[in-house]
Design a protein around this motif. Structure first.
Motif, PDB file in Angstrom:
ATOM      1  N   LEU A 124      62.399  88.145  96.452  1.00 53.56           N
ATOM      2  CA  LEU A 124      62.179  86.949  95.487  1.00 53.56           C
ATOM      3  C   LEU A 124      60.999  87.214  94.528  1.00 53.56           C
ATOM      4  N   TYR A 125      60.967  87.399  93.139  1.00 52.92           N
ATOM      5  CA  TYR A 125      59.782  87.554  92.674  1.00 52.92           C
ATOM      6  C   TYR A 125      59.456  86.109  92.169  1.00 52.92           C
ATOM      7  N   LEU A 126      58.154  85.698  92.284  1.00 55.71           N
ATOM      8  CA  LEU A 126      57.697  84.213  91.823  1.00 55.71           C
ATOM      9  C   LEU A 126      56.857  84.527  90.595  1.00 55.71           C
ATOM     10  N   PRO A 156      63.999  97.238  91.934  1.00 59.73           N
ATOM     11  CA  PRO A 156      62.666  97.763  91.562  1.00 59.73           C
ATOM     12  C   PRO A 156      62.228  97.753  90.280  1.00 59.73           C
ATOM     13  N   TYR A 157      60.733  97.688  89.898  1.00 55.53           N
ATOM     14  CA  TYR A 157      60.226  97.765  88.659  1.00 55.53           C
ATOM     15  C   TYR A 157      60.693  98.915  87.904  1.00 55.53           C
ATOM     16  N   PHE A 158      60.583  99.933  88.120  1.00 56.63           N
ATOM     17  CA  PHE A 158      61.050 101.097  87.461  1.00 56.63           C
ATOM     18  C   PHE A 158      62.404 101.643  87.940  1.00 56.63           C
ATOM     19  N   ILE A 183      41.686  89.511  83.883  1.00 54.58           N
ATOM     20  CA  ILE A 183      42.247  88.215  84.271  1.00 54.58           C
ATOM     21  C   ILE A 183      43.750  88.400  83.967  1.00 54.58           C
ATOM     22  N   LYS A 184      44.920  87.613  84.303  1.00 54.23           N
ATOM     23  CA  LYS A 184      46.159  87.812  83.962  1.00 54.23           C
ATOM     24  C   LYS A 184      46.530  86.847  82.902  1.00 54.23           C
ATOM     25  N   ALA A 185      46.075  87.301  81.543  1.00 53.51           N
ATOM     26  CA  ALA A 185      46.129  86.526  80.498  1.00 53.51           C
ATOM     27  C   ALA A 185      47.403  87.158  79.809  1.00 53.51           C
ATOM     28  N   THR A 285      52.376  94.303  92.555  1.00 46.19           N
ATOM     29  CA  THR A 285      53.370  93.365  93.266  1.00 46.19           C
ATOM     30  C   THR A 285      54.924  93.684  92.604  1.00 46.19           C
ATOM     31  N   ALA A 286      55.020  93.968  91.257  1.00 45.50           N
ATOM     32  CA  ALA A 286      56.254  94.352  91.080  1.00 45.50           C
ATOM     33  C   ALA A 286      56.380  95.848  91.277  1.00 45.50           C
ATOM     34  N   ALA A 287      55.502  96.819  91.019  1.00 43.89           N
ATOM     35  CA  ALA A 287      55.439  98.364  91.332  1.00 43.89           C
ATOM     36  C   ALA A 287      55.448  98.444  92.611  1.00 43.89           C
TER      37      ALA A 287
HETATM   38  C1  COI Z   1      53.448  91.605  88.810  1.00 42.02           C
HETATM   39  O1  COI Z   1      53.427  93.029  89.392  1.00 42.02           O
HETATM   40  O2  COI Z   1      53.780  90.942  89.549  1.00 42.02           O
HETATM   41  C2  COI Z   1      53.345  91.889  87.324  1.00 42.02           C
HETATM   42  O3  COI Z   1      52.742  90.643  86.913  1.00 42.02           O
HETATM   43  C3  COI Z   1      53.192  93.062  86.656  1.00 42.02           C
HETATM   44  C4  COI Z   1      54.325  92.935  85.418  1.00 42.02           C
HETATM   45  C5  COI Z   1      54.204  94.060  84.704  1.00 42.02           C
HETATM   46  C6  COI Z   1      55.646  92.547  85.924  1.00 42.02           C
END
Ligand code: COI
Ligand code: PLP
Length: 341
Positions: A124-126, A156-158, A183-185, A285-287
């Motif tokens: 679960l991605y937040l 998976p992200y990819f 930063i995460k802008a 996190t995603a990768a």
């Molecule tokens: C993450 O890994 O949480 C990110 O924000 C990367 C994004 C490219 C999905």
């Protein structure tokens, strides 16, 4: 309540609305008490600060089902403090870190049926984020803000999961020295859209950005930090003031040293050294850790000995240990795992 009828094993990294999300508004110098809502729509002024001058930042973290059936999050305190850093750099009010963690708990608990089951390969991605919401026309920070946090089950992200990917050295810059790369802008991602689409059009999965000042050192990709492994098994990861301080990377450095007994070097990595490495991976996190098989430098290919079929052996150990900790198969360092259910 029971798990939603979702084909967990075939999820990609996409958005699906879930039952509840968290919202809090900042007005007259204070955050309201915040609440969960079923409304997935945001209604703001046509002149909102975020729409005019991109005053927005975000975070990304995941909830997991552990082997013994609990629902947990991974180091949400670090996302809370990084979001506070992002807010300060963008002249936004900080959403209090303890309230950030509380909002994560509430959203995960309220959407427990969307947390993918153990072993499904999904999580679960937040997505916590905040933005300037009141009208701003001269260039200045907004006075009013909204903090929101939604979640969505992801795969998976990819595409291809943990199959090695091919990336290219990018001619565009991601972050200026003394800019906002750390930063995460949202603005960092807007400027990466043209380069990523160009990379895809050329058949590559991602971009490797080099340092903008000299174009000689490895920085990161559009959404992950780099990890390399030398031929003698040392883990090397780029150090730079203009890359995002990845929580996954910081965790993997600890895992490499304390769980696997590996030597780790966090230092500037000249691009010229990359062809000497045995393994390369992207971490985030995603990768999670996505292995890189090949890097294309303007037509010149660097192929890692680990090849295009499998993760390299050290990358695999790092992957198995990190995901083992996240899914409760391995004991976690103190404070890394927050149990929600
Ligand atoms: C993450 O890994 O949480 C990110 O924000 C990367 C994004 C490219 C999905
Ligand atoms: N670098 C960039 C540009 C990112 O967007 C992300 C994703 O959050 C990362 C690195 C990895 O950071 P983390 O491990 O904290 O998710």
């Amino acid at each position: 309540m029971s798990k939603k009828d979702i084909d967990w094993g075939n999820l990609t990294f996409g958005y699906m609305p879930t039952d509840k999300r968290y919202v809090s508004n900042f007005k007259d110098g204070a955050w309201d008490e915040g609440c969960l809502t079923e409304d997935s729509n945001v209604v703001i002024s046509e002149c909102a600060g975020v729409l005019q001058y991109a005053q927005t930042c975000f975070e990304g973290l995941k909830a997991y089902t552990t082997e013994d059936g609990h629902i947990v999050t991974f180091r949400p305190d670090l996302n809370a403090s990084r979001m506070a850093d992002s807010a300060r750099r963008l002249e936004m009010p900080v959403f209090p870190e303890e309230r950030f963690i509380e909002a994560v708990d509430q959203v995960v608990a309220a959407n427990a049926d969307f947390v993918p089951p153990y072993g499904s390969g999904a999580t679960l991605y937040l997505r916590p984020y905040m933005f300037g919401s009141n009208p701003v026309i001269g260039v200045k920070p907004a006075d009013e803000y909204q903090f929101r946090l939604f979640c969505t089950p992801v795969g998976p992200y990819f595409k291809g999961g943990v199959k090695p990917i091919t990336i290219r050295v990018c001619d565009y810059d991601r972050a200026a020295p003394h800019g906002t790369g750390h930063i995460k802008a949202g603005l960092n991602y807007a400027m990466s859209l043209y380069p990523i689409m160009e990379a895809h059009r050329q058949g590559f999965d991602e971009n490797m950005y080099l340092d903008a000042a000299t174009r000689t050192y490895v920085e990161e990709t559009g959404g992950a930090n780099f990890l390399f492994v030398t031929k003698d098994g040392t883990v090397v990861t780029p150090k730079s003031d203009s890359i995002l301080p990845s929580i996954t990377r910081r965790s993997l450095v600890y895992v490499a040293e304390h769980y696997l007994g590996l030597k780790v070097e966090e230092r500037k990595v000249p691009f010229a050294e990359v062809s000497e490495f045995a393994e390369c991976g992207l971490c985030g996190t995603a990768a999670v850790i996505s292995p890189v098989g090949k890097i294309n430098d303007h037509g010149k290919e660097i192929t890692f000995p680990s090849g295009m079929e499998d993760m390299g052996p050290v990358t695999k150990k790092l992957y198995d240990t990190l995901t083992g900790i996240q899914m409760g198969r391995l004991e976690a360092p103190e404070g890394w795992i927050r149990r929600i259910k």
